[in-house]
Design an enzyme around this catalytic site. Structure first.
Site, short mmCIF file in Angstrom:
data_model
loop_
_atom_site.label_atom_id
_atom_site.label_comp_id
_atom_site.label_asym_id
_atom_site.label_seq_id
_atom_site.Cartn_x
_atom_site.Cartn_y
_atom_site.Cartn_z
N LYS A 187 0.86 -1.19 0.00
CA LYS A 187 0.00 0.00 0.00
C LYS A 187 0.89 1.23 0.00
O LYS A 187 2.03 1.17 0.47
CB LYS A 187 -0.87 0.02 1.26
N SER A 236 -16.01 0.15 -11.90
CA SER A 236 -17.15 -0.27 -11.08
C SER A 236 -16.86 -1.55 -10.30
O SER A 236 -17.74 -2.08 -9.60
CB SER A 236 -18.36 -0.50 -11.99
N LYS A 286 -3.93 -8.52 -18.88
CA LYS A 286 -4.16 -7.94 -20.20
C LYS A 286 -2.89 -7.18 -20.64
O LYS A 286 -2.46 -7.30 -21.79
CB LYS A 286 -5.35 -6.97 -20.11
#
Ligand code: GLU
Length: 535
Positions: free
Chosen positions: A162, A249, A423
């Protein structure tokens, strides 16, 4: 006499073992013990507390697992388990960076940022970057640890990390934010703290695709100019620079899916005396940012009624349900839910208002031992990281509330980040190579069956029509569809794992402990089988 001696010796030996067992029995660190009753524990202490509690549940099982090493003495097995559990309880690396910027008005300011790597049992590490005034080293370390457990929970091959910069982004111009982001990126790159194969940031509180794009650009223009995988240095990017459809989303979508997988499960719903499914369930959401807004949208589309939304500046209610699609349009224009004409403003604290489901999707430590007793919801879906304190949770569990914990409930974001990462390193978008083929195959298969039937003498044979499910598969051709279906697979398999752990360790409605046990077991096994001293 001889027998007596043997018995004494045996007792002594087992006494030694008992002593060692006691010494090695995983202990809750002393400083964390008061967390269980603390009104306002440090966030980092909360996360460690949850982990150590799970480690205590898991330890006997792990020691048993060590029987696969027959050459090891019992004490050695115990020591190995204990060492790995302690390793998982600490953060491997954490850096603080301080750098100056020149503000638009000509003044100088020193900016402080952090990045923490929890355990590097799997590379790259993965975790967001937040911009907020309460960012500090302890908080970033704790959030890095949650990321490890979150990734393990949904079976993503990442360690947890983080980062954060201690600024209130509202006080800076876009140019200043860009300068801060680029300089922070450079400071981390110089220390080998981020990179496509090292640690891959993503959006978190107050950061988004824009910041991710700046980081990619900064990397590509400096350290990464020869790196073919340079776009994979962040996830949550805009789609036109290698982002993925559905990432924006994804966290909210995951919250809905997590809830759905429990709401569909009759056994779990019987536990809280709920009918299965979303229909007619009343839902209150805290936070209408990225997570809360999309979670509300999907829950609303699934048939539930969003009867209240609590934001930092206003709370609105409508007992007949708020139309989230309309509210989205309103917020897009006004940038706030305040003044939405089809709901009423209220001063009631919606966290404790009458509802079936509560979705805390704003920030940490909002459910504590001060308000947990008054919470009416029977099902809580933790969209935010760490919204419930251990003392608050204890009260909820005793009341029989089912709480779907953050490390699982909000893992949709990092899961789709993983798809984006794949991807990028595969250099091909989802569906490009085979979607059309699959769709055509289904189409032609149905056509061929129908044509064959037509050749039959019996004219009563009906035309074959694809059912809803098959139509959905045939039409699942866009990247967004593929991402949604892959996310479903990931959330389903994690839900099964968590439920199994809850049953196996008889944890009843303590899903957080079950999820931590499920995750810690996987982290433990990865470290153990790769050699603890190499971490
Ligand atoms: N910041 C998000 C989280 O806490 C997403 C992290 C990621 O996509 O790497 O889960």
């Amino acid at each position: 006499m001889f027998r007596h001696l043997v018995a004494v010796l045996r007792r002594r030996r087992s006494g030694v073992r008992m002593g060692l067992w006691k010494r090695f029995q995983h202990q809750m660190p002393e400083r964390l013990k008061q967390v269980e009753t603390d009104k306002d524990p440090e966030f980092s202490a909360m996360v460690l507390y949850y982990y150590h509690r799970a480690a205590q549940t898991l330890e006997p099982e792990l020691i048993k697992e060590m029987e696969k090493y027959p050459h090891m003495k019992v004490e050695e097995r115990q020591a190995r388990v204990s060492a790995i559990l302690n390793l998982i309880g600490s953060v491997s690396t954490s850096v603080e960076v301080n750098f100056p910027i020149v503000r638009k008005n000509g003044t100088y300011e020193i900016i402080t940022g952090y990045r923490s790597h929890h355990v590097r049992h799997k590379l790259p590490l993965k975790g967001g970057i937040r911009y907020a005034m309460d960012v500090d080293e302890n908080e970033v370390k704790a959030l890095a640890s949650i990321m490890t457990f979150k990734c393990a929970c949904v079976n993503l091959p990442y360690g947890g990390s983080k980062g954060g910069v201690r600024i209130d982004p509202k006080n800076y111009t876009v140019d200043e934010l860009q300068t801060i982001t680029r300089r922070y990126t450079m400071e981390l790159l110089k220390r080998n703290m981020i990179g496509p194969g090292v640690d891959v940031p993503a959006p978190d509180m107050n950061t988004g695709p824009r910041e991710m794009a700046w980081i990619v650009d900064q990397y590509q223009k400096t350290f990464g100019y020869k790196d073919i995988n340079s776009a994979a240095i962040t996830t949550g990017k805009p789609v036109h620079i290698g982002g993925i459809n559905g990432r924006n989303s994804a966290t909210g979508r995951g919250v809905w899916k997590a809830g759905d997988l429990f709401l569909k499960d009759k056994e779990w719903m019987d536990l809280i005396k709920f009918k299965t499914g979303w229909e007619d369930k009343r839902v209150i959401v805290q936070g209408f940012g990225n997570v809360g807004s999309f979670a509300s949208k999907f829950v609303h589309e699934a048939g539930a009624k969003i009867i209240g939304i609590k934001e930092f500046d206003v709370s609105i209610v409508n007992p007949d349900g708020i139309d989230i699609t309309e509210l989205f349009d309103y917020v897009a224009e006004k940038k706030t839910i305040k003044g939405y004409p089809k709901a009423q403003e209220t001063t009631e604290d919606l966290l404790t208002a009458d509802t079936d489901i509560l979705m805390p999707c704003a920030t940490q430590k909002v459910i504590t031992n001060e308000n947990a007793g008054n919470i009416k919801a029977k099902l809580i879906l933790e969209g935010a990281n760490g919204p419930t304190t251990p003392a608050g949770e204890k009260i909820l569990l005793e009341k029989g509330v089912l709480l779907v914990p953050d490390l699982y409930c909000n893992a949709g974001g990092v899961t789709v980040s993983y798809f984006e990462y794949l991807k990028n390193i595969n250099h091909v978008s989802y569906g490009k190579m085979n979607s059309k083929k699959t769709s055509e195959l289904i189409h032609e298969l149905i056509n061929s069956i129908n044509e064959s039937f037509q050749r039959c003498p019996d004219s009563a044979i009906p035309q074959i029509e694809p059912n809803k499910k098959l139509t959905r598969i045939r039409e699942c051709t866009t990247e967004a569809d593929i991402v949604d279906s892959a996310l479903q697979t990931v959330m389903e398999s994690a839900a099964i794992g968590i439920k199994q752990m809850a049953n196996k360790f008889e944890l009843c409605n303590d899903l957080r402990r079950a999820a931590y046990v499920y995750s810690s077991l996987k982290v433990f096994e990865a470290i153990e089988s790769s050699g603890i001293s190499q971490q």
